[in-house]
Design a protein around this motif. Structure first.
Motif, short mmCIF file in Angstrom:
data_model
loop_
_atom_site.label_atom_id
_atom_site.label_comp_id
_atom_site.label_asym_id
_atom_site.label_seq_id
_atom_site.Cartn_x
_atom_site.Cartn_y
_atom_site.Cartn_z
N ASN A 110 33.57 27.70 28.80
CA ASN A 110 33.57 28.88 27.92
C ASN A 110 33.40 28.45 26.46
O ASN A 110 32.67 29.09 25.70
CB ASN A 110 34.88 29.66 28.06
CG ASN A 110 35.02 30.36 29.39
OD1 ASN A 110 34.05 30.60 30.09
ND2 ASN A 110 36.25 30.69 29.75
N ALA A 111 34.08 27.40 26.08
CA ALA A 111 34.03 26.93 24.69
C ALA A 111 32.62 26.49 24.31
O ALA A 111 32.18 26.73 23.18
CB ALA A 111 35.02 25.78 24.49
N GLN A 145 29.76 27.66 25.45
CA GLN A 145 28.94 28.86 25.22
C GLN A 145 29.31 29.53 23.89
O GLN A 145 28.42 29.92 23.12
CB GLN A 145 29.10 29.85 26.38
CG GLN A 145 28.54 29.35 27.69
CD GLN A 145 27.08 28.94 27.59
OE1 GLN A 145 26.25 29.59 26.97
NE2 GLN A 145 26.75 27.79 28.18
N LEU A 146 30.59 29.68 23.63
CA LEU A 146 31.03 30.28 22.37
C LEU A 146 30.60 29.45 21.16
O LEU A 146 30.20 29.99 20.13
CB LEU A 146 32.55 30.47 22.37
CG LEU A 146 33.11 31.49 23.37
CD1 LEU A 146 34.63 31.41 23.41
CD2 LEU A 146 32.65 32.90 23.04
N GLU A 166 26.97 30.04 20.35
CA GLU A 166 26.78 31.37 19.76
C GLU A 166 27.24 31.42 18.30
O GLU A 166 26.67 32.16 17.50
CB GLU A 166 27.57 32.42 20.55
CG GLU A 166 27.06 32.66 21.94
CD GLU A 166 28.02 33.49 22.79
OE1 GLU A 166 28.99 34.07 22.23
OE2 GLU A 166 27.81 33.56 24.02
N ARG A 167 28.26 30.65 17.97
CA ARG A 167 28.90 30.76 16.65
C ARG A 167 28.61 29.61 15.70
O ARG A 167 29.21 29.53 14.63
CB ARG A 167 30.42 30.87 16.85
CG ARG A 167 30.80 32.08 17.66
CD ARG A 167 32.27 32.12 17.92
NE ARG A 167 32.57 33.21 18.84
CZ ARG A 167 33.78 33.50 19.24
NH1 ARG A 167 34.82 32.81 18.81
NH2 ARG A 167 33.98 34.50 20.06
N SER A 222 34.74 21.70 20.13
CA SER A 222 35.16 22.90 20.87
C SER A 222 35.51 22.59 22.32
O SER A 222 36.54 23.03 22.82
CB SER A 222 34.04 23.95 20.84
OG SER A 222 33.73 24.29 19.52
N LYS A 250 40.13 29.74 16.52
CA LYS A 250 39.89 31.04 17.16
C LYS A 250 39.08 30.87 18.44
O LYS A 250 39.37 31.51 19.45
CB LYS A 250 39.13 31.96 16.20
CG LYS A 250 39.95 32.45 15.04
CD LYS A 250 39.08 33.29 14.12
CE LYS A 250 39.80 33.60 12.84
NZ LYS A 250 38.92 34.30 11.87
N LEU A 251 38.07 30.02 18.39
CA LEU A 251 37.21 29.80 19.55
C LEU A 251 38.01 29.26 20.73
O LEU A 251 37.85 29.74 21.86
CB LEU A 251 36.09 28.84 19.18
CG LEU A 251 35.09 28.52 20.30
CD1 LEU A 251 33.72 28.28 19.69
CD2 LEU A 251 35.50 27.32 21.12
N GLU A 307 40.09 31.94 22.28
CA GLU A 307 39.26 32.86 23.06
C GLU A 307 38.74 32.22 24.35
O GLU A 307 38.68 32.89 25.39
CB GLU A 307 38.11 33.37 22.21
CG GLU A 307 38.58 34.30 21.10
CD GLU A 307 37.46 34.70 20.16
OE1 GLU A 307 36.33 34.93 20.64
OE2 GLU A 307 37.72 34.78 18.94
N ALA A 308 38.35 30.97 24.30
CA ALA A 308 37.88 30.28 25.50
C ALA A 308 38.99 30.23 26.55
O ALA A 308 38.72 30.38 27.75
CB ALA A 308 37.40 28.87 25.15
N LEU A 333 39.54 33.91 27.97
CA LEU A 333 38.48 34.39 28.86
C LEU A 333 38.77 34.10 30.33
O LEU A 333 38.26 34.79 31.22
CB LEU A 333 37.13 33.77 28.47
CG LEU A 333 36.46 34.36 27.25
CD1 LEU A 333 35.25 33.52 26.84
CD2 LEU A 333 36.04 35.81 27.51
#
Length: 184
Positions: free
Chosen positions: A35-36, A38-39, A42-43, A50, A130-131, A134-135, A138
């Motif tokens: 997940n990290a 992919q995030l 994107e960011r 990450s 924050k990432l 969120e990872a 998820l």
């Protein structure tokens, strides 16, 4: 001279990780790292930092079982896994030869990854912090079931090998505009 990148596989297969990550589960760690990645793409956040922080984010967990059942009340009230995890991850990373600045950022992301932790109150988190939060979120499941999903270690290693390859490809194409990326 550019040092070789500390890989996710080398972190996952280290004896410290094998000992402590079993409590929180390899599956959750692997999914959080995926997940990290992919995030991060994107960011525009460094995928190396990450994914390492996401992979190791629960390395501070201890066993909260009471009479064979997970004691959520005690866990919610007394748990300090982000603190223990940040310390364990920092020590592991520095012993493996990780750049000290990267080890610090990864450890801080682990320290602040849990939204339920009282240490997060009134803090402005960095994009990496924050990432990682969120990872982790998820993959969250009710009653902590995400920690109970099992995966064979071989499968976890295979998935981290693939993620390491993707990170290397990304870093080779990187134009150094990621948040906190120094390509070291």
């Amino acid at each position: 001279m550019k040092l070789p990148r500390i890989t996710l596989v080398s972190l996952l297969t280290d004896s410290v990780t094998l000992k402590h990550m079993r409590v929180a589960g390899f599956h959750h760690a692997v999914v959080a790292a995926e997940n990290a990645f992919q995030l991060a793409k994107e960011r525009n956040i460094c995928p190396d930092l990450s994914t390492k922080a996401a992979l190791l984010h629960d390395i501070g967990h201890t066993d909260w079982e009471k009479q064979g059942e997970w004691d959520f009340e005690s866990y919610d009230y007394f748990d300090i896994h982000p603190i223990k995890g940040a310390e364990r991850a920092h020590e592991l990373l520095t012993l493996k030869g990780e750049h000290l600045g990267k080890a610090r950022e990864i450890a801080l992301a682990i320290l602040f990854h849990s939204g339920s932790s009282p240490i997060n109150t009134n803090l402005e988190l960095t994009p990496l912090q924050k990432l990682v939060m969120e990872a982790d979120d998820l993959d969250e499941q009710e009653s902590g079931r995400h920690h109970l999903t099992e995966i064979p270690l071989k499968e976890a290693i295979d998935r981290m090998e693939e993620l390491d390859e993707n990170i290397d490809i990304h870093l080779n194409r990187c134009d150094e505009r990621c948040w906190n990326c120094d390509k070291r």
